[in-house]
Scaffold this active site. Sequence first.
Site, mmCIF file in Angstrom:
data_model
loop_
_atom_site.group_PDB
_atom_site.id
_atom_site.type_symbol
_atom_site.label_atom_id
_atom_site.label_comp_id
_atom_site.label_asym_id
_atom_site.label_seq_id
_atom_site.Cartn_x
_atom_site.Cartn_y
_atom_site.Cartn_z
ATOM 1 N N GLY A 1 2.877 9.403 41.396
ATOM 2 C CA GLY A 1 1.522 9.335 41.952
ATOM 3 C C GLY A 1 1.453 9.324 43.473
ATOM 4 O O GLY A 1 0.377 9.121 44.042
ATOM 5 N N GLY A 2 2.587 9.559 44.139
ATOM 6 C CA GLY A 2 2.627 9.509 45.612
ATOM 7 C C GLY A 2 1.650 10.494 46.257
ATOM 8 O O GLY A 2 0.866 10.120 47.130
ATOM 9 N N LYS A 3 1.693 11.745 45.797
ATOM 10 C CA LYS A 3 0.848 12.768 46.442
ATOM 11 C C LYS A 3 -0.622 12.536 46.089
ATOM 12 O O LYS A 3 -1.499 12.750 46.922
ATOM 13 C CB LYS A 3 1.303 14.167 46.043
ATOM 14 C CG LYS A 3 2.699 14.463 46.578
ATOM 15 C CD LYS A 3 3.125 15.864 46.295
ATOM 16 C CE LYS A 3 4.579 16.082 46.704
ATOM 17 N NZ LYS A 3 5.560 15.447 45.806
ATOM 18 N N ASP B 1 0.474 13.664 33.733
ATOM 19 C CA ASP B 1 1.933 13.798 33.655
ATOM 20 C C ASP B 1 2.311 13.751 32.182
ATOM 21 O O ASP B 1 1.697 13.008 31.410
ATOM 22 C CB ASP B 1 2.638 12.675 34.422
ATOM 23 C CG ASP B 1 4.073 13.028 34.769
ATOM 24 O OD1 ASP B 1 4.354 13.416 35.927
ATOM 25 O OD2 ASP B 1 4.941 12.931 33.863
ATOM 26 N N ARG C 1 6.398 7.504 32.919
ATOM 27 C CA ARG C 1 6.142 7.847 34.321
ATOM 28 C C ARG C 1 4.654 7.739 34.649
ATOM 29 O O ARG C 1 4.284 7.379 35.764
ATOM 30 C CB ARG C 1 6.701 9.232 34.650
ATOM 31 C CG ARG C 1 8.247 9.203 34.758
ATOM 32 C CD ARG C 1 8.810 10.551 35.086
ATOM 33 N NE ARG C 1 8.418 11.086 36.368
ATOM 34 C CZ ARG C 1 8.980 10.822 37.527
ATOM 35 N NH1 ARG C 1 10.005 9.983 37.565
ATOM 36 N NH2 ARG C 1 8.558 11.376 38.645
ATOM 37 N N ASP D 1 0.938 17.641 28.234
ATOM 38 C CA ASP D 1 1.851 18.661 28.739
ATOM 39 C C ASP D 1 1.024 19.581 29.636
ATOM 40 O O ASP D 1 0.041 20.178 29.178
ATOM 41 C CB ASP D 1 2.458 19.443 27.561
ATOM 42 C CG ASP D 1 3.546 20.396 28.040
ATOM 43 O OD1 ASP D 1 3.361 21.018 29.106
ATOM 44 O OD2 ASP D 1 4.581 20.505 27.365
ATOM 45 N N GLY D 2 1.409 19.682 30.883
ATOM 46 C CA GLY D 2 0.638 20.456 31.859
ATOM 47 C C GLY D 2 0.500 21.922 31.483
ATOM 48 O O GLY D 2 -0.405 22.604 31.967
ATOM 49 N N ASP E 1 3.126 20.013 41.383
ATOM 50 C CA ASP E 1 4.365 19.527 41.998
ATOM 51 C C ASP E 1 5.390 19.427 40.865
ATOM 52 O O ASP E 1 5.588 18.363 40.281
ATOM 53 C CB ASP E 1 4.082 18.158 42.636
ATOM 54 C CG ASP E 1 5.252 17.628 43.412
ATOM 55 O OD1 ASP E 1 5.984 18.429 44.009
ATOM 56 O OD2 ASP E 1 5.444 16.393 43.413
ATOM 57 N N CYS F 1 10.935 20.136 45.323
ATOM 58 C CA CYS F 1 11.802 19.527 46.329
ATOM 59 C C CYS F 1 13.192 20.151 46.177
ATOM 60 O O CYS F 1 14.200 19.453 46.123
ATOM 61 C CB CYS F 1 11.812 18.010 46.242
ATOM 62 S SG CYS F 1 11.994 17.367 44.608
#
Length: 508
Positions: A305-307, A324, A329, A360-361, A376, A431
């Site tokens: 959840g940072g972004k 997610d 998570r 599921d995205g 992301d 990343c």
Amino acid sequence: MLSVINICKNVHIHTLLVQQIRFKSKTHWAKLRKKTSPKYKAQNHFDEFYGSVFGGKWPPMKEAMLRRSKYVAVVNNYGDAEETIAFLTERGAHCLRALMSVQEEFHKQFPPTPTHTDTQAASVEQFTAKVQSDDISSIYPQDNLPEKLELSDMTIRSSEEEKEVEKQTVKSQTLEESLASAQMDMSRIIDPSMGVTSEALYQYVPATQLKGMDEWVPESLHYSYYSKDTDFPLAIEPETEFSFPEHLKVYTYEMGSEWNMFPEPKRCKTNVLNYYPMDCGSVLAVLALCLSPGDRVLDLCSAPGGKALVALQTLLPDVIVCNDSSISRTNRIGRIFRDYLIDFDTSNSWRERVLISTRDGRDFTDDQGFDKVLVDVPCTTDRHTMNEDENNIFRPDRIKERLRMPEMQSQLLTNALKLVRVGGAVVYSTCSLSPVQNDGVVHMALKHAFETHGIIATVKDLSAPFASLAGTLSLAAGSIAPRYGQLVTPTNDANFGPSYITRLVRVK
Ligand code: SAM
């Protein structure tokens, strides 16, 4: 008496020798195990792949990635923001927005020249051809190689673990000769500390024509996702809407500064934490969304959840859906929001504005359309895989997941392009330094979205707005620059990233 002493002495010396040999052999085995652990596999893999893509620029990147990474501090607007800024400034940190505007002024006077070349695509193609040929020769001994063999003809896969052993020329030998010259494949020894179940052992059964053929995928499959076909509408335009959100307060130490670390965040009077430490590349992914007031935002792969938290700190989105696929998570998103957003659990306003979902995205659906979607994706998380064995994607039992990763990344991005409204923007980020997971996936998703759903999206070139970050971090340029996105490359002076960020605006 003397001879008894001599015997004792000899026995003692012998015991010492045996102990010494044992000790030596222990060290030797420990070393062997260490060299084959997932993080060393990842390093070897990256040496080969990134060495061929980034050439001489790879060794310094690798050196930086093996060191401690640098963070920025995102000030919590729901805490004592002024006090936090004073604290960070006192410690020598600078406001990222101010640093960017200084550079922007400089670039107005001396505009940067576009540096992108297509060298990277050529290097990836060359590397792919090499992996394909390795795949083929590891399955078919040189003598038996058919005149023309395409990878698609192969029915079984040889994993990278098998390659080293199989590469050696197979000559006909008697059983005794074979046994005498056999080498133990250390990579097949399972380290119990990795927590693999007995079920996973079956994955170590060598591939044969009879068993598990359909389960195996060649290493080169991963690279085959990188295609340059342009048989779909593809436009790259400069980004002109970019602006740094007024309320977002990000603090960083200067490039090369001795001071690199922020202390642990502290509780404010409002009982939330005062700042959120994160990689500057992650902040860029949120900046690339170019959020506007009242936006309906989807963060498709959101945990922890940072972004999403940074997006909320801009005070711009009206609604944010944090999705997610992992339940455990997703729970972490709730924990972070409780730490940073006042009364997150009890306030109706948060309940209406921040929605957490576990889907599921690739199958996520919605009937309103989003203004902005952040994708992301799960990736090879290069810095993590080079340094930690735990949960490492280079673990032998995760090989299929790794090889098929670009396919799943592309499916997630294609769905994001479906979920965003026409005129809205999707930001794809990883990343990883891998051109396959970066430009390769963007290309594949744009092609697929057009062919299957008639969707057209323009790639927005962020190089001009991001050029003003030149004094803060290092962006790949020239022969190593990606075609579609921006790539934050780790250096010892500015040890952020790797982060890849592409902005796509849906036009149809
Ligand atoms: N955006 C997050 C942040 O800033 O804190 C980090 C996201 S992390 C790189 C990728 C996430 O994707 C993981 O939390 C993982 O559970 C999730 N994920 C993996 N497969 C997924 C899928 N099919 N659909 C949705 N999420 C998925």
